[in-house]
Design an enzyme around this catalytic site. Structure first.
Site, mmCIF file in Angstrom:
data_model
loop_
_atom_site.group_PDB
_atom_site.id
_atom_site.type_symbol
_atom_site.label_atom_id
_atom_site.label_comp_id
_atom_site.label_asym_id
_atom_site.label_seq_id
_atom_site.Cartn_x
_atom_site.Cartn_y
_atom_site.Cartn_z
ATOM 1 N N TYR A 18 0.900 -1.249 0.165
ATOM 2 C CA TYR A 18 -0.057 -0.081 0.024
ATOM 3 C C TYR A 18 0.997 1.325 0.053
ATOM 4 O O TYR A 18 1.521 1.656 0.891
ATOM 5 C CB TYR A 18 -0.878 -0.003 1.130
ATOM 6 C CG TYR A 18 -2.058 -1.175 1.113
ATOM 7 C CD1 TYR A 18 -3.411 -0.499 0.800
ATOM 8 C CD2 TYR A 18 -1.720 -2.483 1.535
ATOM 9 C CE1 TYR A 18 -4.120 -1.491 0.707
ATOM 10 C CE2 TYR A 18 -2.867 -3.107 1.243
ATOM 11 C CZ TYR A 18 -4.069 -3.011 0.722
ATOM 12 O OH TYR A 18 -5.130 -3.836 0.805
ATOM 13 N N CYS A 19 0.897 1.851 -0.925
ATOM 14 C CA CYS A 19 1.898 2.893 -1.231
ATOM 15 C C CYS A 19 0.945 4.143 -1.201
ATOM 16 O O CYS A 19 0.182 4.540 -1.970
ATOM 17 C CB CYS A 19 2.486 2.822 -2.801
ATOM 18 S SG CYS A 19 3.461 4.153 -3.134
#
EC number: 1.8.4.12
Length: 145
Positions: free
Chosen positions: A117-118
């Site tokens: 999850y960027c």
């Protein structure tokens, strides 16, 4: 939770926070305050305060944005197909405020499920463990025991 009006958001958020959360912008890599930040606590939506990610699931992906292996609760975020910029990606948004947070990729640590999850730091507010109870997030203290 009632989402603040556009005018209220423009008054309370910085220009960058507004652009990221409301206009789907992306902050420059390595520019966000939480990229190289590893204190114990949780990250909440800058707009609504909804709990999103735990520091226990944060890691250095080397990409320039805070990266997490998973959200605190899967139902706390929603995923949406994103075909912008000639790419096919999966956008991550907060459930209640519908804030743009970033994207999720399948190149994360395999032993942790393989997801990355960027997330834009501008979409987040950090709440340290010592302040969880005081700020109304006491239910998340058990994560850090």
């Amino acid at each position: 939770m009632t989402k603040p009006t556009e005018e209220e958001l423009k008054q309370t958020l910085t220009d960058l926070q507004y652009a990221v959360t409301q206009e789907n912008a992306t902050e420059r890599p390595f520019s966000g305050e939480y990229d190289d930040f590893y204190q114990d606590g949780i990250y909440v939506d800058i707009v609504s305060g909804e709990p999103l990610f735990s520091s226990l699931d944060k890691y250095d992906a080397g990409c320039g944005w805070p990266s997490f292996t998973k959200p605190i609760e899967k139902r706390g975020v929603k995923e949406k197909a994103d075909f912008s910029h000639g790419m096919h990606r999966v956008e991550v948004r907060s459930q209640e405020a519908d804030s743009h947070l970033g994207h999720v990729f399948t190149d994360g640590p395999l032993q942790e499920g393989g997801l990355r999850y960027c997330i834009n730091a501008a979409a987040l507010r950090f709440v340290p463990v010592a302040d969880l109870e005081k700020e109304g997030y006491g239910e998340y203290l058990s994560l850090f025991k």
